[in-house]
Design a protein around this motif. Structure first.
Motif, mmCIF file in Angstrom:
data_model
loop_
_atom_site.group_PDB
_atom_site.id
_atom_site.type_symbol
_atom_site.label_atom_id
_atom_site.label_comp_id
_atom_site.label_asym_id
_atom_site.label_seq_id
_atom_site.Cartn_x
_atom_site.Cartn_y
_atom_site.Cartn_z
ATOM 1 N N LEU A 67 0.977 -1.104 0.145
ATOM 2 C CA LEU A 67 0.072 -0.071 0.026
ATOM 3 C C LEU A 67 0.741 1.317 -0.148
ATOM 4 O O LEU A 67 1.655 1.348 0.614
ATOM 5 C CB LEU A 67 -0.809 -0.079 1.263
ATOM 6 C CG LEU A 67 -1.745 1.190 1.535
ATOM 7 C CD1 LEU A 67 -2.753 1.237 0.485
ATOM 8 C CD2 LEU A 67 -2.443 1.106 2.785
ATOM 9 N N ALA A 68 0.475 2.111 -0.895
ATOM 10 C CA ALA A 68 1.383 3.455 -0.910
ATOM 11 C C ALA A 68 0.401 4.536 -1.186
ATOM 12 O O ALA A 68 -0.456 4.674 -1.852
ATOM 13 C CB ALA A 68 2.172 3.371 -2.137
ATOM 14 N N ILE A 69 0.693 5.556 -0.185
ATOM 15 C CA ILE A 69 -0.247 6.685 -0.204
ATOM 16 C C ILE A 69 0.846 8.055 -0.140
ATOM 17 O O ILE A 69 1.608 8.023 0.853
ATOM 18 C CB ILE A 69 -1.050 6.862 0.888
ATOM 19 C CG1 ILE A 69 -2.050 5.638 1.043
ATOM 20 C CG2 ILE A 69 -1.992 8.071 1.025
ATOM 21 C CD1 ILE A 69 -2.640 5.274 2.197
ATOM 22 N N GLU A 70 0.647 8.654 -1.138
ATOM 23 C CA GLU A 70 1.590 9.852 -1.257
ATOM 24 C C GLU A 70 1.264 11.068 -0.051
ATOM 25 O O GLU A 70 2.188 11.318 0.671
ATOM 26 C CB GLU A 70 1.530 10.702 -2.669
ATOM 27 C CG GLU A 70 2.507 10.102 -3.439
ATOM 28 C CD GLU A 70 2.588 10.797 -4.862
ATOM 29 O OE1 GLU A 70 2.420 11.658 -4.941
ATOM 30 O OE2 GLU A 70 2.798 10.204 -5.954
ATOM 31 N N ALA A 71 -0.039 11.334 0.062
ATOM 32 C CA ALA A 71 -0.346 12.338 1.018
ATOM 33 C C ALA A 71 -1.875 12.075 1.284
ATOM 34 O O ALA A 71 -2.515 11.791 0.158
ATOM 35 C CB ALA A 71 -0.147 13.558 0.498
ATOM 36 N N LEU A 72 -2.416 12.107 2.656
ATOM 37 C CA LEU A 72 -3.643 12.255 3.048
ATOM 38 C C LEU A 72 -3.656 13.032 4.243
ATOM 39 O O LEU A 72 -3.254 12.804 5.097
ATOM 40 C CB LEU A 72 -3.982 10.706 3.147
ATOM 41 C CG LEU A 72 -5.427 10.532 3.804
ATOM 42 C CD1 LEU A 72 -6.364 10.681 2.593
ATOM 43 C CD2 LEU A 72 -5.894 9.126 3.881
ATOM 44 N N GLU A 73 -4.771 13.837 4.410
ATOM 45 C CA GLU A 73 -4.983 14.736 5.380
ATOM 46 C C GLU A 73 -6.359 14.679 5.815
ATOM 47 O O GLU A 73 -7.331 14.402 5.029
ATOM 48 C CB GLU A 73 -4.628 16.144 5.097
ATOM 49 C CG GLU A 73 -3.115 16.480 5.250
ATOM 50 C CD GLU A 73 -2.906 17.798 5.297
ATOM 51 O OE1 GLU A 73 -3.781 18.694 5.723
ATOM 52 O OE2 GLU A 73 -1.751 18.166 4.799
ATOM 53 N N VAL A 74 -6.648 14.582 7.213
ATOM 54 C CA VAL A 74 -8.217 14.801 7.586
ATOM 55 C C VAL A 74 -8.108 15.635 8.650
ATOM 56 O O VAL A 74 -7.267 15.513 9.502
ATOM 57 C CB VAL A 74 -8.532 13.098 8.206
ATOM 58 C CG1 VAL A 74 -10.059 13.225 8.767
ATOM 59 C CG2 VAL A 74 -8.403 12.089 7.053
ATOM 60 N N ALA A 75 -8.997 16.405 8.677
ATOM 61 C CA ALA A 75 -9.185 17.644 9.680
ATOM 62 C C ALA A 75 -9.784 17.311 10.615
ATOM 63 O O ALA A 75 -10.544 16.140 10.785
ATOM 64 C CB ALA A 75 -9.641 18.803 8.893
ATOM 65 N N VAL A 76 -9.780 18.016 11.744
ATOM 66 C CA VAL A 76 -10.519 17.688 13.200
ATOM 67 C C VAL A 76 -11.842 17.766 12.949
ATOM 68 O O VAL A 76 -12.418 18.946 12.435
ATOM 69 C CB VAL A 76 -9.794 18.814 14.340
ATOM 70 C CG1 VAL A 76 -10.560 18.655 15.274
ATOM 71 C CG2 VAL A 76 -8.260 18.751 14.461
ATOM 72 N N GLY A 77 -12.454 16.906 13.613
ATOM 73 C CA GLY A 77 -14.014 16.869 13.432
ATOM 74 C C GLY A 77 -14.501 16.321 12.102
ATOM 75 O O GLY A 77 -15.900 16.265 12.000
ATOM 76 N N GLU A 78 -13.603 16.099 11.115
ATOM 77 C CA GLU A 78 -14.182 15.701 9.538
ATOM 78 C C GLU A 78 -14.818 14.183 9.814
ATOM 79 O O GLU A 78 -14.108 13.352 10.523
ATOM 80 C CB GLU A 78 -13.007 15.820 8.639
ATOM 81 C CG GLU A 78 -13.577 15.931 7.296
ATOM 82 C CD GLU A 78 -12.393 16.169 6.445
ATOM 83 O OE1 GLU A 78 -12.634 16.082 5.338
ATOM 84 O OE2 GLU A 78 -11.139 15.923 6.827
ATOM 85 N N LYS A 79 -15.815 14.011 8.950
ATOM 86 C CA LYS A 79 -16.151 12.599 8.906
ATOM 87 C C LYS A 79 -15.936 12.154 7.450
ATOM 88 O O LYS A 79 -16.535 12.401 6.542
ATOM 89 C CB LYS A 79 -17.805 12.568 9.019
ATOM 90 C CG LYS A 79 -18.416 13.026 10.670
ATOM 91 C CD LYS A 79 -19.568 12.886 10.869
ATOM 92 C CE LYS A 79 -20.549 13.621 10.203
ATOM 93 N NZ LYS A 79 -20.707 15.062 10.448
ATOM 94 N N VAL A 80 -15.037 11.313 7.296
ATOM 95 C CA VAL A 80 -14.494 10.722 6.272
ATOM 96 C C VAL A 80 -14.909 9.391 5.975
ATOM 97 O O VAL A 80 -14.708 8.353 7.011
ATOM 98 C CB VAL A 80 -12.828 10.900 6.054
ATOM 99 C CG1 VAL A 80 -12.440 10.201 4.876
ATOM 100 C CG2 VAL A 80 -12.569 12.398 6.327
ATOM 101 N N ALA A 81 -15.203 8.970 4.949
ATOM 102 C CA ALA A 81 -15.487 7.498 4.334
ATOM 103 C C ALA A 81 -14.404 7.239 3.406
ATOM 104 O O ALA A 81 -14.223 7.776 2.509
ATOM 105 C CB ALA A 81 -17.033 7.493 3.687
ATOM 106 N N VAL A 82 -14.040 5.970 3.646
ATOM 107 C CA VAL A 82 -12.857 5.276 2.659
ATOM 108 C C VAL A 82 -13.744 4.335 2.028
ATOM 109 O O VAL A 82 -14.054 3.317 2.660
ATOM 110 C CB VAL A 82 -11.785 5.005 3.453
ATOM 111 C CG1 VAL A 82 -10.665 4.384 2.503
ATOM 112 C CG2 VAL A 82 -11.118 6.073 4.278
ATOM 113 N N VAL A 83 -13.812 4.372 0.826
ATOM 114 C CA VAL A 83 -14.358 3.298 0.006
ATOM 115 C C VAL A 83 -13.377 2.739 -1.009
ATOM 116 O O VAL A 83 -12.319 3.164 -1.191
ATOM 117 C CB VAL A 83 -15.740 3.771 -0.628
ATOM 118 C CG1 VAL A 83 -16.777 4.315 0.291
ATOM 119 C CG2 VAL A 83 -15.002 4.954 -1.892
ATOM 120 N N GLY A 84 -13.784 1.700 -1.321
ATOM 121 C CA GLY A 84 -12.756 0.758 -2.330
ATOM 122 C C GLY A 84 -13.235 -0.641 -2.323
ATOM 123 O O GLY A 84 -13.894 -1.263 -1.530
ATOM 124 N N PRO A 85 -12.641 -1.362 -3.487
ATOM 125 C CA PRO A 85 -13.006 -2.798 -3.398
ATOM 126 C C PRO A 85 -12.306 -3.586 -2.259
ATOM 127 O O PRO A 85 -11.593 -3.181 -1.599
ATOM 128 C CB PRO A 85 -12.601 -3.364 -4.864
ATOM 129 C CG PRO A 85 -11.446 -2.127 -5.042
ATOM 130 C CD PRO A 85 -11.844 -0.771 -4.547
#
Lengths: 393, 225
Positions: free
Chosen positions: B18-36
């Protein structure tokens, strides 16, 4: 650590059946050899004490073990009988006490002996009187309890067998006293005077006085050779009372009457050596032995057998430990999901190990308590159990 | 709240990378991660929570470098900062509802179980509608109730971040909606950041943002998540 124990305790409670099985495995594996050791120790102590208190025994030739066990515990069959006159071989060097055990009353052995026996064993009366006249009996404390009898009651001896029509008829004995408890086999038997035991066997008898019979009733057959046969109408007495005691008589000499053993209490060590020497002669018709020597030989054999049990117990303990280890490993495998969840939440491996160890400690502690309770129970009842076993063997 | 930079992780056994160049999640943010399935969604959560350590790059959560921490520090950080919710609820069958909620306090010495915490258990149970079931064993609860217990457990330590792995994957449609709303409400109330992995596109409406795992470079030689 405290929370590890709290969690483990909840696990043990939830899986109580599995935990109980583990506890049972540990308890049975460890308690059995410990209990056996306690019982054996009590057995050794009791049998040696009884044997030490009985210096010499004389009996018919045969098994020394049978003779010793018969004289000490009354229930083992004696190798045979010897004439009561055999006592005369030893009376110049000590006190001779007859022991004659061939019949029972309600399955309890009836021991024919003399008053010297009670003095020799230092047995006092708890209630009633001692043996006053023939036909009286005194009961050991446990025998009185099991038979539910008290002084003044009556007790019928058992017939030799139900088909022994020609044999002596049962005698109705008068219970004259109850002996103090001694925690020995003396508690489990009925004592009668040696003459009463001969009455029970029909060697001493009483019957209707001849002068009270019609002449035709007295004899069934007069062969003319001096042999007289009493007619069936001449009834033997089945109970000895103040009225009929005078009619009891025997034919021949009591020296010819049987006893199953004689206890000899020699005056001193020299007398003991001399008495033992007398029975080493080739022409001796009976045997004399020291019960303590016989018992020590027996215990030597018992302890050798115990070594096999000990080795067996060690092997069983090892295999149980391995099985428990297997159960624990399988349990850890089954709890893999739970462990992973805990790890994901933030539980360290050390905490997980302490959880499993806490479960083991709890199970072991419960098992240890059960073992301690079991050991306490066995210790509390060992003497009684062994005494009962020795008395009923 | 979360910053991933130049991240690379490889499963040694399967070779999955698994390789991720950059990912940011802010405080209080609601993030869904989808994918097969097998795209590495769960691996991402494991990297954020410090269960897995990246081969390269950095994972910053609540201002702290997770990959630089020792194992013990990571565990304490995880139990104090992150709440985890799982698809199979992952409740401990031999504990009651109350003890399951208290589990983080049972298993980590960095948390102190006091009266206030016990009070909070009751409060959380009341807010999730299971206050009358606190003394029951979790095995006697419905699936919806079990997930509520798991949510209470995740929220008990007042975490800054909740990582939810398929939180509605085992629920029927009616319960799915309810549980998700409950999770959103609790997160909103405590200003908690939520990262939820899902392959259910029907539940994405309530999230602030959706990260599609297809955008990341993935070299798949076997199963991953």
């Amino acid at each position: 650590m405290r929370s590890a124990f709290q969690l483990a305790w909840r696990y043990v409670l939830y899986h109580r059946f599995k935990s109980l099985l583990m506890v049972l495995c540990i308890v049975l594996t460890l308690l059995m050899p410990i209990a056996l050791s306690i019982l054996l120790s009590s057995f050794n102590r009791q049998i040696v004490a009884r044997a030490e208190a009985t210096p010499l025994v004389v009996g018919a030739k045969g098994s020394r073990v049978d003779l010793a066990m018969h004289t000490l515990y009354f229930k083992t069959k004696a190798p045979g009988t010897l004439p009561f006159g055999e006592r005369l071989t030893s009376t110049d060097r000590g006190t001779v006490i007859p022991v004659h055990v061939r019949v029972t009353a309600r399955k309890v052995p009836v021991v024919g002996t003399s008053l010297d026996y009670f003095e020799f064993r230092d047995i006092g009366l708890a209630s009633g009187d001692g043996l006053v006249r023939i036909g009286d009996c005194v009961l050991g404390s446990e025998a009185a309890k099991s038979l539910g009898l008290k002084p003044g009651d009556q007790l019928l001896t058992d017939p030799e067998n139900v088909f022994a029509f020609a044999g002596p008829e049962p005698l109705k004995m008068r219970v004259n006293g109850i002996l103090e408890p001694t925690n020995t086999p003396d508690d489990d038997v009925i004592f009668v005077d040696i003459k009463t035991s001969w009455v029970i066997e029909g060697l001493i008898h009483g019957h209707t006085e001849a002068e009270n019979l019609e002449s035709g009733d007295l004899l069934e057959n007069d062969a003319g050779d001096g042999t007289l046969t009493a007619a069936p109408s001449v009834r033997p007495y089945l109970e000895i009372t103040d009225d009929n005691i005078g009619s009891f008589h025997f034919h021949g000499s009591t020296d010819e009457f049987p006893v199953t053993a004689l206890i000899v209490v020699p005056d001193d060590e020299k007398a003991e050596a001399l008495l033992l020497g007398r029975y080493l002669r080739d022409d001796a018709t009976a045997q004399m032995s020291e019960p303590i020597v016989v018992v020590e030989e027996l215990m030597d054999l018992v302890f050798r057998v115990k070594q096999f049990f000990t080795a067996n117990a060690i092997l069983i303990s090892l295999s149980t430990t391995l099985l428990l280890l297997l159960v624990i490993l399988l349990s850890i495998r089954l709890r893999k999901g739970e462990m992973e969840t805990m790890f994901k939440i933030g539980c360290g491996r050390g905490t997980m190990i302490s959880l499993i160890l806490a479960e083991l400690v709890i199970v072991s502690a419960i098992a240890a308590c059960c073992i301690a309770l079991g050991v306490w129970c066995v210790q509390l009842n060992a003497d009684e159990l062994v005494r009962g076993w020795l008395s009923n063997a | 709240m979360i910053q991933l930079n130049d991240l690379q992780f490889t499963y040694a056994q399967s070779g999955f990378q698994l390789a991720i160049e950059a990912l940011e999640v802010a405080v209080g943010e609601k993030v869904a991660v989808v994918g097969p399935s097998g795209s590495g969604k769960t691996t991402l959560l494991n990297l954020i929570s410090g269960i897995c350590v990246p081969d390269r790059g950095s994972v910053q959560v609540a201002g702290r470098q997770v990959e630089a921490m020792s194992d013990a520090t990571r565990r304490s950080f995880r139990v104090q900062t992150i709440g985890s919710i799982f698809q199979q609820f992952e409740l401990v069958e031999y504990l009651t509802v109350r003890d399951n909620i208290l589990l983080p306090y049972w298993i980590n010495r960095s948390l102190v179980l006091d009266h206030a915490v016990r009070e909070r258990v009751s409060e959380l149970a009341a807010s999730t509608g299971i206050e009358d079931k606190l003394h029951r064993r979790v095995t006697r609860l419905s699936q919806g109730e079990q997930q509520r217990v798991a949510i209470c457990r995740a929220l008990l330590t007042r975490p800054h971040l909740i990582l939810a792995d398929e939180p509605t994957g085992n629920l029927d449609p009616r319960n799915k909606k309810r549980i998700l709303q409950l999770l959103f409400d609790q997160c909103a109330e405590g200003e908690i950041t939520l990262v939820a992995v899902t392959h259910d596109v029907n539940i994405l409406d309530g999230f602030d943002r959706t990260i599609d795992f297809e955008q990341f470079r993935i070299e798949e030689n076997g199963g991953g998540a």
